[in-house]
Design a protein around this motif. Structure first.
Motif, PDB file in Angstrom:
ATOM      1  N   PHE A  76      26.279  32.998  44.059  1.00 27.96           N
ATOM      2  CA  PHE A  76      27.571  32.670  44.659  1.00 27.96           C
ATOM      3  C   PHE A  76      28.191  33.875  45.368  1.00 27.96           C
ATOM      4  CE2 PHE A  76      27.000  29.925  40.968  1.00 27.96           C
ATOM      5  CZ  PHE A  76      27.123  28.677  41.547  1.00 27.96           C
ATOM      6  N   TRP A  77      28.072  35.025  44.733  1.00 31.27           N
ATOM      7  CA  TRP A  77      28.647  36.272  45.236  1.00 31.27           C
ATOM      8  C   TRP A  77      27.524  37.239  45.586  1.00 31.27           C
ATOM      9  CZ3 TRP A  77      33.906  37.404  45.685  1.00 31.27           C
ATOM     10  CH2 TRP A  77      34.765  36.442  45.176  1.00 31.27           C
ATOM     11  N   VAL A  78      27.800  38.159  46.494  1.00 30.14           N
ATOM     12  CA  VAL A  78      26.874  39.245  46.804  1.00 30.14           C
ATOM     13  C   VAL A  78      27.664  40.545  46.728  1.00 30.14           C
ATOM     14  CG1 VAL A  78      27.163  39.110  49.315  1.00 30.14           C
ATOM     15  CG2 VAL A  78      25.064  40.043  48.380  1.00 30.14           C
ATOM     16  N   TRP A  79      27.010  41.589  46.167  1.00 22.96           N
ATOM     17  CA  TRP A  79      27.688  42.870  45.952  1.00 22.96           C
ATOM     18  C   TRP A  79      26.698  44.021  46.047  1.00 22.96           C
ATOM     19  CZ3 TRP A  79      26.544  39.256  42.287  1.00 22.96           C
ATOM     20  CH2 TRP A  79      25.696  39.650  41.246  1.00 22.96           C
ATOM     21  N   PRO A  80      27.194  45.221  46.378  1.00 19.69           N
ATOM     22  CA  PRO A  80      26.324  46.402  46.394  1.00 19.69           C
ATOM     23  C   PRO A  80      25.978  46.823  44.968  1.00 19.69           C
ATOM     24  CG  PRO A  80      28.420  46.841  47.507  1.00 19.69           C
ATOM     25  CD  PRO A  80      28.526  45.516  46.854  1.00 19.69           C
ATOM     26  N   GLU A  81      24.789  47.361  44.815  1.00 22.13           N
ATOM     27  CA  GLU A  81      24.308  47.699  43.473  1.00 22.13           C
ATOM     28  C   GLU A  81      25.171  48.717  42.742  1.00 22.13           C
ATOM     29  OE1 GLU A  81      20.593  49.824  43.109  1.00 22.13           O
ATOM     30  OE2 GLU A  81      20.917  50.831  45.003  1.00 22.13           O
ATOM     31  N   ASP A  82      25.939  49.534  43.457  1.00 23.69           N
ATOM     32  CA  ASP A  82      26.737  50.550  42.769  1.00 23.69           C
ATOM     33  C   ASP A  82      28.122  50.056  42.342  1.00 23.69           C
ATOM     34  OD1 ASP A  82      28.015  50.483  45.229  1.00 23.69           O
ATOM     35  OD2 ASP A  82      28.014  52.662  45.514  1.00 23.69           O
ATOM     36  N   LEU A  83      28.363  48.758  42.451  1.00 25.55           N
ATOM     37  CA  LEU A  83      29.652  48.206  42.034  1.00 25.55           C
ATOM     38  C   LEU A  83      29.962  48.559  40.579  1.00 25.55           C
ATOM     39  CD1 LEU A  83      32.161  46.514  42.580  1.00 25.55           C
ATOM     40  CD2 LEU A  83      30.802  44.466  42.054  1.00 25.55           C
ATOM     41  N   THR A  84      28.947  48.586  39.741  1.00 25.77           N
ATOM     42  CA  THR A  84      29.197  48.900  38.321  1.00 25.77           C
ATOM     43  C   THR A  84      29.763  50.307  38.144  1.00 25.77           C
ATOM     44  OG1 THR A  84      26.886  49.568  38.030  1.00 25.77           O
ATOM     45  CG2 THR A  84      27.468  47.297  37.430  1.00 25.77           C
ATOM     46  N   LEU A  88      33.128  51.106  36.121  1.00 20.97           N
ATOM     47  CA  LEU A  88      33.120  51.984  34.949  1.00 20.97           C
ATOM     48  C   LEU A  88      33.944  53.261  35.132  1.00 20.97           C
ATOM     49  CD1 LEU A  88      29.360  51.691  33.940  1.00 20.97           C
ATOM     50  CD2 LEU A  88      31.338  50.701  32.748  1.00 20.97           C
ATOM     51  N   ASN A  89      33.966  53.807  36.332  1.00 18.05           N
ATOM     52  CA  ASN A  89      34.566  55.131  36.520  1.00 18.05           C
ATOM     53  C   ASN A  89      35.848  55.169  37.341  1.00 18.05           C
ATOM     54  OD1 ASN A  89      32.403  56.387  35.115  1.00 18.05           O
ATOM     55  ND2 ASN A  89      31.152  56.169  36.943  1.00 18.05           N
ATOM     56  N   TYR A  90      36.160  54.091  38.072  1.00 20.93           N
ATOM     57  CA  TYR A  90      37.286  54.152  38.989  1.00 20.93           C
ATOM     58  C   TYR A  90      38.228  52.955  38.871  1.00 20.93           C
ATOM     59  CZ  TYR A  90      34.274  57.764  40.805  1.00 20.93           C
ATOM     60  OH  TYR A  90      33.467  58.876  40.912  1.00 20.93           O
ATOM     61  N   ASP A  91      38.190  52.264  37.744  1.00 18.11           N
ATOM     62  CA  ASP A  91      39.122  51.167  37.440  1.00 18.11           C
ATOM     63  C   ASP A  91      39.087  50.010  38.427  1.00 18.11           C
ATOM     64  OD1 ASP A  91      40.092  52.498  35.142  1.00 18.11           O
ATOM     65  OD2 ASP A  91      41.471  53.669  36.388  1.00 18.11           O
ATOM     66  N   VAL A  92      37.950  49.791  39.068  1.00 21.83           N
ATOM     67  CA  VAL A  92      37.820  48.663  39.987  1.00 21.83           C
ATOM     68  C   VAL A  92      37.764  47.368  39.183  1.00 21.83           C
ATOM     69  CG1 VAL A  92      36.237  47.547  41.633  1.00 21.83           C
ATOM     70  CG2 VAL A  92      36.821  49.962  41.878  1.00 21.83           C
ATOM     71  N   ILE A  93      38.394  46.348  39.724  1.00 21.08           N
ATOM     72  CA  ILE A  93      38.381  45.015  39.104  1.00 21.08           C
ATOM     73  C   ILE A  93      37.736  44.021  40.062  1.00 21.08           C
ATOM     74  CG2 ILE A  93      40.398  45.483  37.669  1.00 21.08           C
ATOM     75  CD1 ILE A  93      42.045  43.793  39.717  1.00 21.08           C
ATOM     76  N   LEU A  94      37.245  42.947  39.501  1.00 23.57           N
ATOM     77  CA  LEU A  94      36.640  41.883  40.294  1.00 23.57           C
ATOM     78  C   LEU A  94      37.709  40.874  40.704  1.00 23.57           C
ATOM     79  CD1 LEU A  94      33.444  41.095  38.188  1.00 23.57           C
ATOM     80  CD2 LEU A  94      33.677  42.656  40.119  1.00 23.57           C
ATOM     81  N   PRO A  95      37.455  40.104  41.753  1.00 26.41           N
ATOM     82  CA  PRO A  95      38.355  38.986  42.040  1.00 26.41           C
ATOM     83  C   PRO A  95      38.438  38.082  40.793  1.00 26.41           C
ATOM     84  CG  PRO A  95      36.842  39.324  43.859  1.00 26.41           C
ATOM     85  CD  PRO A  95      36.379  40.202  42.734  1.00 26.41           C
ATOM     86  N   GLU A  96      39.621  37.622  40.513  1.00 21.70           N
ATOM     87  CA  GLU A  96      39.850  36.864  39.278  1.00 21.70           C
ATOM     88  C   GLU A  96      38.931  35.654  39.156  1.00 21.70           C
ATOM     89  OE1 GLU A  96      43.544  34.637  37.005  1.00 21.70           O
ATOM     90  OE2 GLU A  96      43.967  36.027  38.638  1.00 21.70           O
ATOM     91  N   ASP A  97      38.736  34.906  40.233  1.00 23.32           N
ATOM     92  CA  ASP A  97      37.888  33.711  40.144  1.00 23.32           C
ATOM     93  C   ASP A  97      36.438  34.059  39.850  1.00 23.32           C
ATOM     94  OD1 ASP A  97      37.742  34.767  42.796  1.00 23.32           O
ATOM     95  OD2 ASP A  97      37.168  32.813  43.618  1.00 23.32           O
ATOM     96  N   TRP A  98      35.969  35.189  40.350  1.00 20.58           N
ATOM     97  CA  TRP A  98      34.594  35.593  40.061  1.00 20.58           C
ATOM     98  C   TRP A  98      34.458  36.002  38.595  1.00 20.58           C
ATOM     99  CZ3 TRP A  98      31.745  40.514  42.100  1.00 20.58           C
ATOM    100  CH2 TRP A  98      30.380  40.424  41.795  1.00 20.58           C
ATOM    101  N   TYR A  99      35.390  36.809  38.106  1.00 21.40           N
ATOM    102  CA  TYR A  99      35.301  37.233  36.708  1.00 21.40           C
ATOM    103  C   TYR A  99      35.391  36.029  35.773  1.00 21.40           C
ATOM    104  CZ  TYR A  99      35.733  39.926  32.465  1.00 21.40           C
ATOM    105  OH  TYR A  99      35.512  40.435  31.211  1.00 21.40           O
ATOM    106  N   GLU A 100      36.266  35.086  36.070  1.00 26.50           N
ATOM    107  CA  GLU A 100      36.363  33.872  35.243  1.00 26.50           C
ATOM    108  C   GLU A 100      35.045  33.104  35.255  1.00 26.50           C
ATOM    109  OE1 GLU A 100      39.733  31.745  36.751  1.00 26.50           O
ATOM    110  OE2 GLU A 100      41.166  33.159  35.841  1.00 26.50           O
ATOM    111  N   HIS A 101      34.389  33.030  36.403  1.00 26.00           N
ATOM    112  CA  HIS A 101      33.087  32.366  36.517  1.00 26.00           C
ATOM    113  C   HIS A 101      32.047  33.068  35.628  1.00 26.00           C
ATOM    114  CE1 HIS A 101      29.541  30.547  38.414  1.00 26.00           C
ATOM    115  NE2 HIS A 101      29.053  31.767  38.478  1.00 26.00           N
ATOM    116  N   ILE A 102      32.046  34.394  35.661  1.00 24.53           N
ATOM    117  CA  ILE A 102      31.095  35.174  34.862  1.00 24.53           C
ATOM    118  C   ILE A 102      31.314  34.912  33.376  1.00 24.53           C
ATOM    119  CG2 ILE A 102      30.443  37.527  34.175  1.00 24.53           C
ATOM    120  CD1 ILE A 102      31.083  38.352  37.132  1.00 24.53           C
ATOM    121  N   VAL A 103      32.555  34.978  32.924  1.00 24.50           N
ATOM    122  CA  VAL A 103      32.881  34.758  31.510  1.00 24.50           C
ATOM    123  C   VAL A 103      32.533  33.332  31.105  1.00 24.50           C
ATOM    124  CG1 VAL A 103      34.763  34.659  29.818  1.00 24.50           C
ATOM    125  CG2 VAL A 103      34.657  36.562  31.460  1.00 24.50           C
ATOM    126  N   LYS A 104      32.910  32.362  31.947  1.00 21.44           N
ATOM    127  CA  LYS A 104      32.629  30.944  31.665  1.00 21.44           C
ATOM    128  C   LYS A 104      31.137  30.707  31.458  1.00 21.44           C
ATOM    129  CE  LYS A 104      32.812  26.483  33.900  1.00 21.44           C
ATOM    130  NZ  LYS A 104      32.823  25.904  35.229  1.00 21.44           N
TER     131      LYS A 104
END
Length: 130
Positions: A76-84, A88-104
């Motif tokens: 559904f989503w595409v992202w660069p491999e260094d997103l993690t 982990l190091n710079y307080d980046v958050i995911l779009p809320e709908d994507w994170y909810e999809h991941i948790v679900k």
């Protein structure tokens, strides 16, 4: 068609229409994430494209980057491999709908998605170390 995330305005002219990284930095939300599971999920994405690291400069470090750079997907989503690293190091958050999809989906990319999208090089989720 995939939704894109992690392509920042700060990468340069090619991404000038992308959002600024600062729009997706929030320590409070970031601290609420189950980062072990989230990182494993993001690393287990299927490979949709390979680019050069020179096209994706590190935003916070002035380091020369070389070698391959993967673009990953969960179907559904595409992202660069260094997103993690940014999570982990710079307080980046995911779009809320994507994170909810991941948790679900219990932090796993479904086998059905992998079977539907056979042109993607899917990594073995259970064999990814965190």
């Amino acid at each position: 068609m995939y939704k894109e995330f992690g392509f920042w305005k700060e990468y340069g002219n090619r991404d000038s229409d992308s959002p600024s990284l600062d729009c997706y930095r929030n320590r409070l939300i970031n601290e609420s994430y189950n980062k072990d599971k989230l990182v494993k999920y993001l690393h287990s994405g299927g490979i949709v494209a390979v680019s050069s690291k020179i096209n994706f400069p590190h935003i916070f470090k002035n380091v020369e980057r070389s070698g391959e750079f993967l673009l990953l997907t969960d179907g559904f989503w595409v992202w660069p491999e260094d997103l993690t690293e940014y999570i982990l190091n710079y307080d980046v958050i995911l779009p809320e709908d994507w994170y909810e999809h991941i948790v679900k989906n219990s932090y796993k990319i479904s086998k059905e998605i992998k079977q539907e999208q056979k042109d993607i090089h899917w990594r073995d989720y259970d064999r990814i170390d965190t």
